[in-house]
Design an enzyme around this catalytic site. Structure first.
Site, PDB file in Angstrom:
ATOM      1  N   HIS A 268      -6.130   9.850  -3.647  1.00 49.36           N
ATOM      2  CA  HIS A 268      -5.849  11.323  -3.321  1.00 49.36           C
ATOM      3  C   HIS A 268      -6.418  11.420  -2.453  1.00 49.36           C
ATOM      4  O   HIS A 268      -6.756  11.499  -1.673  1.00 49.36           O
ATOM      5  CB  HIS A 268      -5.386  11.762  -4.923  1.00 49.36           C
ATOM      6  CG  HIS A 268      -4.962  13.215  -5.378  1.00 49.36           C
ATOM      7  ND1 HIS A 268      -4.189  13.145  -4.428  1.00 49.36           N
ATOM      8  CD2 HIS A 268      -5.163  13.731  -5.951  1.00 49.36           C
ATOM      9  CE1 HIS A 268      -3.728  14.506  -4.708  1.00 49.36           C
ATOM     10  NE2 HIS A 268      -4.107  15.047  -5.642  1.00 49.36           N
ATOM     11  N   HIS A 307       2.187   7.040   1.981  1.00 51.99           N
ATOM     12  CA  HIS A 307       2.196   7.871   0.514  1.00 51.99           C
ATOM     13  C   HIS A 307       3.096   8.240  -0.048  1.00 51.99           C
ATOM     14  O   HIS A 307       4.192   7.817  -0.164  1.00 51.99           O
ATOM     15  CB  HIS A 307       2.518   9.645   1.427  1.00 51.99           C
ATOM     16  CG  HIS A 307       2.334  11.059   0.821  1.00 51.99           C
ATOM     17  ND1 HIS A 307       3.075  11.829   0.040  1.00 51.99           N
ATOM     18  CD2 HIS A 307       1.336  12.089   0.496  1.00 51.99           C
ATOM     19  CE1 HIS A 307       2.670  12.992  -0.681  1.00 51.99           C
ATOM     20  NE2 HIS A 307       1.807  12.451   0.060  1.00 51.99           N
ATOM     21  N   ASP A 363      -4.786  13.440   5.501  1.00 57.75           N
ATOM     22  CA  ASP A 363      -6.643  13.234   5.240  1.00 57.75           C
ATOM     23  C   ASP A 363      -6.986  12.183   6.764  1.00 57.75           C
ATOM     24  O   ASP A 363      -7.873  11.938   6.281  1.00 57.75           O
ATOM     25  CB  ASP A 363      -6.832  11.813   3.674  1.00 57.75           C
ATOM     26  CG  ASP A 363      -6.889  13.116   2.400  1.00 57.75           C
ATOM     27  OD1 ASP A 363      -7.210  14.109   2.566  1.00 57.75           O
ATOM     28  OD2 ASP A 363      -5.878  12.719   1.430  1.00 57.75           O
TER      29      ASP A 363
HETATM   30  N1  ACO Z   1      -2.778   0.319   3.230  1.00 59.22           N
HETATM   31  C1  ACO Z   1      -2.042  -0.986   3.308  1.00 59.22           C
HETATM   32  N2  ACO Z   1      -1.048  -0.513   2.137  1.00 59.22           N
HETATM   33  C2  ACO Z   1      -0.242   0.400   1.625  1.00 59.22           C
HETATM   34  C3  ACO Z   1      -0.932   0.812   1.895  1.00 59.22           C
HETATM   35  C4  ACO Z   1      -2.090   1.058   3.210  1.00 59.22           C
HETATM   36  N3  ACO Z   1      -3.326   2.945   3.165  1.00 59.22           N
HETATM   37  N4  ACO Z   1      -0.489   2.056   0.891  1.00 59.22           N
HETATM   38  C5  ACO Z   1       0.210   1.730   0.962  1.00 59.22           C
HETATM   39  N5  ACO Z   1       0.227   0.474   0.971  1.00 59.22           N
HETATM   40  C6  ACO Z   1       1.347  -1.128   0.851  1.00 59.22           C
HETATM   41  C7  ACO Z   1       1.129  -1.115  -1.034  1.00 59.22           C
HETATM   42  O1  ACO Z   1       0.352  -2.115  -0.974  1.00 59.22           O
HETATM   43  C8  ACO Z   1       3.133  -1.516  -1.087  1.00 59.22           C
HETATM   44  O2  ACO Z   1       2.355  -3.380  -0.489  1.00 59.22           O
HETATM   45  P1  ACO Z   1       3.790  -3.956  -1.997  1.00 59.22           P
HETATM   46  O3  ACO Z   1       5.364  -3.785  -1.122  1.00 59.22           O
HETATM   47  O4  ACO Z   1       3.995  -4.935  -0.696  1.00 59.22           O
HETATM   48  O5  ACO Z   1       3.358  -3.705  -2.819  1.00 59.22           O
HETATM   49  C9  ACO Z   1       3.797  -0.745  -0.327  1.00 59.22           C
HETATM   50  O6  ACO Z   1       2.698  -0.451   0.412  1.00 59.22           O
HETATM   51  C10 ACO Z   1       3.907  -0.004  -1.233  1.00 59.22           C
HETATM   52  O7  ACO Z   1       2.492   0.945  -1.819  1.00 59.22           O
HETATM   53  P2  ACO Z   1       2.654   1.871  -3.300  1.00 59.22           P
HETATM   54  O8  ACO Z   1       1.634   1.834  -4.032  1.00 59.22           O
HETATM   55  O9  ACO Z   1       3.776   1.317  -3.857  1.00 59.22           O
HETATM   56  O10 ACO Z   1       3.124   3.405  -2.832  1.00 59.22           O
HETATM   57  P3  ACO Z   1       2.451   4.027  -4.279  1.00 59.22           P
HETATM   58  O11 ACO Z   1       3.077   5.123  -3.305  1.00 59.22           O
HETATM   59  O12 ACO Z   1       2.439   4.219  -5.114  1.00 59.22           O
HETATM   60  O13 ACO Z   1       0.894   4.832  -3.204  1.00 59.22           O
HETATM   61  C11 ACO Z   1      -0.814   5.850  -2.176  1.00 59.22           C
HETATM   62  C12 ACO Z   1       0.582   6.275  -1.833  1.00 59.22           C
HETATM   63  C13 ACO Z   1      -1.760   5.886  -2.951  1.00 59.22           C
HETATM   64  C14 ACO Z   1      -0.475   7.147  -0.695  1.00 59.22           C
HETATM   65  C15 ACO Z   1      -0.861   4.436  -1.467  1.00 59.22           C
HETATM   66  O14 ACO Z   1      -0.245   4.199   0.293  1.00 59.22           O
HETATM   67  C16 ACO Z   1      -2.192   4.345  -0.921  1.00 59.22           C
HETATM   68  O15 ACO Z   1      -3.209   4.274  -1.510  1.00 59.22           O
HETATM   69  N6  ACO Z   1      -3.115   5.058   0.540  1.00 59.22           N
HETATM   70  C17 ACO Z   1      -4.467   5.002   0.727  1.00 59.22           C
HETATM   71  C18 ACO Z   1      -5.125   6.190   0.365  1.00 59.22           C
HETATM   72  C19 ACO Z   1      -4.929   7.355   0.766  1.00 59.22           C
HETATM   73  O16 ACO Z   1      -4.501   7.656   1.971  1.00 59.22           O
HETATM   74  N7  ACO Z   1      -4.870   8.182  -0.152  1.00 59.22           N
HETATM   75  C20 ACO Z   1      -3.824   9.896   0.305  1.00 59.22           C
HETATM   76  C21 ACO Z   1      -2.254  10.466   0.337  1.00 59.22           C
HETATM   77  S1  ACO Z   1      -2.482  11.873   0.666  1.00 59.22           S
HETATM   78  C22 ACO Z   1      -3.130  13.087  -0.794  1.00 59.22           C
HETATM   79  O17 ACO Z   1      -3.550  12.559  -1.974  1.00 59.22           O
HETATM   80  C23 ACO Z   1      -3.947  14.246  -0.223  1.00 59.22           C
END
Ligand code: ACO
Length: 437
Positions: A268, A307, A363
């Site tokens: 987050h 996201h 971010d």
């Molecule tokens: N890098 C690589 N792969 C990713 C990323 C990433 N940053 N984010 C998601 N994926 C992949 C997942 O591994 C998943 O792959 P799969 O289908 O092969 O299993 C797919 O994309 C879907 O991702 P989920 O984890 O199901 O997406 P979710 O909606 O649960 O998570 C989140 C969203 C937590 C923001 C995620 O994208 C993440 O961890 N990003 C990196 C951390 C980040 O930047 N957080 C800030 C968000 S903005 C905020 O809160 C202010």
């Protein structure tokens, strides 16, 4: 019934159930009418991580994640970032309309006169180890405000709520600045009521021996814009915590501290700090492809990418990129920007990221700006928490005024043991358990 119902056929009983649509959704409680017989509990929906569950009705923030749209109270984020101050936007989020001149002047006066901390709060902060993470100090100190304002527990009293809202918005920059000064071992700087919200924060962070702090206007404006972009984002993880804790009628200080704790996680608000660490780890532009391949092979994530709601470019990231240029004109270019731009270019052309609709989020670029302005990465999430306090409070107020809301309490699907016969100590055998994992 007409077309405004969802008709469900339960194959177990061959019965049909009509569930009226409510604003395009169905009410989960209507599922409970679907029963096999009078003793049956009824159907529940199962939705870990709330992928498809609306927990409230809200009139504050609108996001269309597929089209990359973000609006506060109906106004596009781009217009607000270009034309408003942060406190103007705070009023809009909290009270529903843009303030007129008199409202804004009174509001600015109110917030400015709530920026001081009680001396005991200063002493409380002094007790932290200087190498404590600023976000941990921030969370604890916001919670500690609860000890000073016991009347804040009257959350059903609108006048008390209004007072605490002003106090919290006034005091969070002071707490944030004090955590920063404390970690550097510098003496604390008291607020200066002549300065605006962002300038005063900069004064409390960076004033040394000069009699009056002069903020660079371009940097103060950039900080104000960043505050506007971070002010609210509908039902994200920390806002959900604010609503959940607030629903028990806990006071707004401890509820805000709980929300800030949720924000601190790297998935987050903690992502901005993690992005900088990632860029440091990558080290140079020519190592970006190798890093992306490493992530695709399942080693970690690209921090600042992806996201839950945006499946298109995060509109805040676009404004942040533009703001970065204004900041770099003053501070000089942060060399990490080249690595970040290369990372974005490679990722946006890569099938893995295209298929999963992973774009830079708010971010991804914010930390690069903060670093150029002189912040250390450990402060980045605190910089996010200051403006988000406004969003949390707007959502908290909306929750308490919503007659449909009750204490938040999800259901579960129990998958543990059925009733078991108690085993006395002498008959227990060692088995691998959760404790040994
Ligand atoms: N890098 C690589 N792969 C990713 C990323 C990433 N940053 N984010 C998601 N994926 C992949 C997942 O591994 C998943 O792959 P799969 O289908 O092969 O299993 C797919 O994309 C879907 O991702 P989920 O984890 O199901 O997406 P979710 O909606 O649960 O998570 C989140 C969203 C937590 C923001 C995620 O994208 C993440 O961890 N990003 C990196 C951390 C980040 O930047 N957080 C800030 C968000 S903005 C905020 O809160 C202010």
């Amino acid at each position: 019934m007409g077309e405004d119902v969802l008709r469900v056929l339960d194959e177990r009983t061959k019965s049909t159930f009509d569930m009226p649509f409510f604003k395009g959704a169905i009410r989960a409680m209507d599922l409970r009418k679907i029963k096999t017989d009078g003793t049956d509990f009824g159907v529940m929906s199962y939705d870990p991580a709330f992928l498809n569950t609306a927990s409230c009705q809200s009139a504050i923030t609108f996001i269309d994640g597929d089209r990359g749209i973000l609006r506060y109270r109906g106004y596009p984020i781009e217009d607000l970032a270009e034309n408003c101050t942060f406190l103007e936007v705070a009023w809009l989020l909290l009270f529903g309309e843009l303030p007129n001149e008199a409202d804004l002047a009174n509001w600015v006066h109110e917030i400015t006169h709530h920026t001081m901390l009680h001396e005991t709060t200063k002493k409380f902060l002094e007790g932290f180890s200087p190498d404590a993470h600023p976000m941990a100090m921030f969370i604890s100190t916001v919670a500690a405000l609860s000890t000073l304002y016991p009347e804040a527990r009257n959350v059903r009293d609108a006048a008390s709520r209004r007072l605490q809202i002003g106090r919290l918005i006034g005091k969070v920059p002071t707490i944030a600045a004090y955590t920063y000064r404390h970690s550097l071992g510098y003496p604390y700087v008291y607020p200066d009521n002549d300065l605006n919200y962002a300038e005063n924060f900069m004064n409390m962070l960076w004033r040394m021996v000069e009699p009056k702090y002069q903020a660079h206007p371009a940097l103060a404006r950039a900080l104000d814009v960043l505050f506007i972009l971070h002010a609210d984002h509908e039902q994200n993880c920390s806002t959900n915590v604010m609503r959940s804790v607030g629903s028990s009628e806990a006071d707004p200080y401890v509820s805000t501290a709980a929300a800030a704790a949720a924000l601190s996680g790297p998935l987050h608000g903690g992502a901005n700090e993690a992005v900088l660490k990632m860029l440091d780890e990558i080290g140079s532009k020519d190592r970006v492809r190798e890093y992306v391949d490493h992530v695709k092979a399942g080693h970690g994530k690209l921090m600042g990418f992806g996201h839950r709601v945006y499946k298109n470019y995060d509109p805040r990231a676009r404004i942040i990129k533009w703001t970065a240029d204004r900041v770099f004109e003053v501070t000089g270019r942060n060399p990490k920007l080249d690595i970040a731009l290369e990372l974005e270019r490679i990722a946006l052309e890569d099938e893995y990221f295209i298929q999963r609709k992973l774009y830079p989020n708010v971010d991804f670029y914010s930390g690069i700006i903060y670093q150029a302005m002189g912040f250390k990465p450990e402060m980045f999430t605190v910089l996010f928490a200051i403006p988000r306090t406004v969003g949390w409070l707007a959502q908290w107020q909306e929750l308490l005024e919503d007659p449909e809301q009750k204490i938040a309490r999800p259901r579960q699907i129990y998958v543990g043991h059925d009733e078991r016969r108690f085993v006395p100590m002498e008959k227990r055998v060692a088995k691998p358990s959760a404790a040994s994992r």
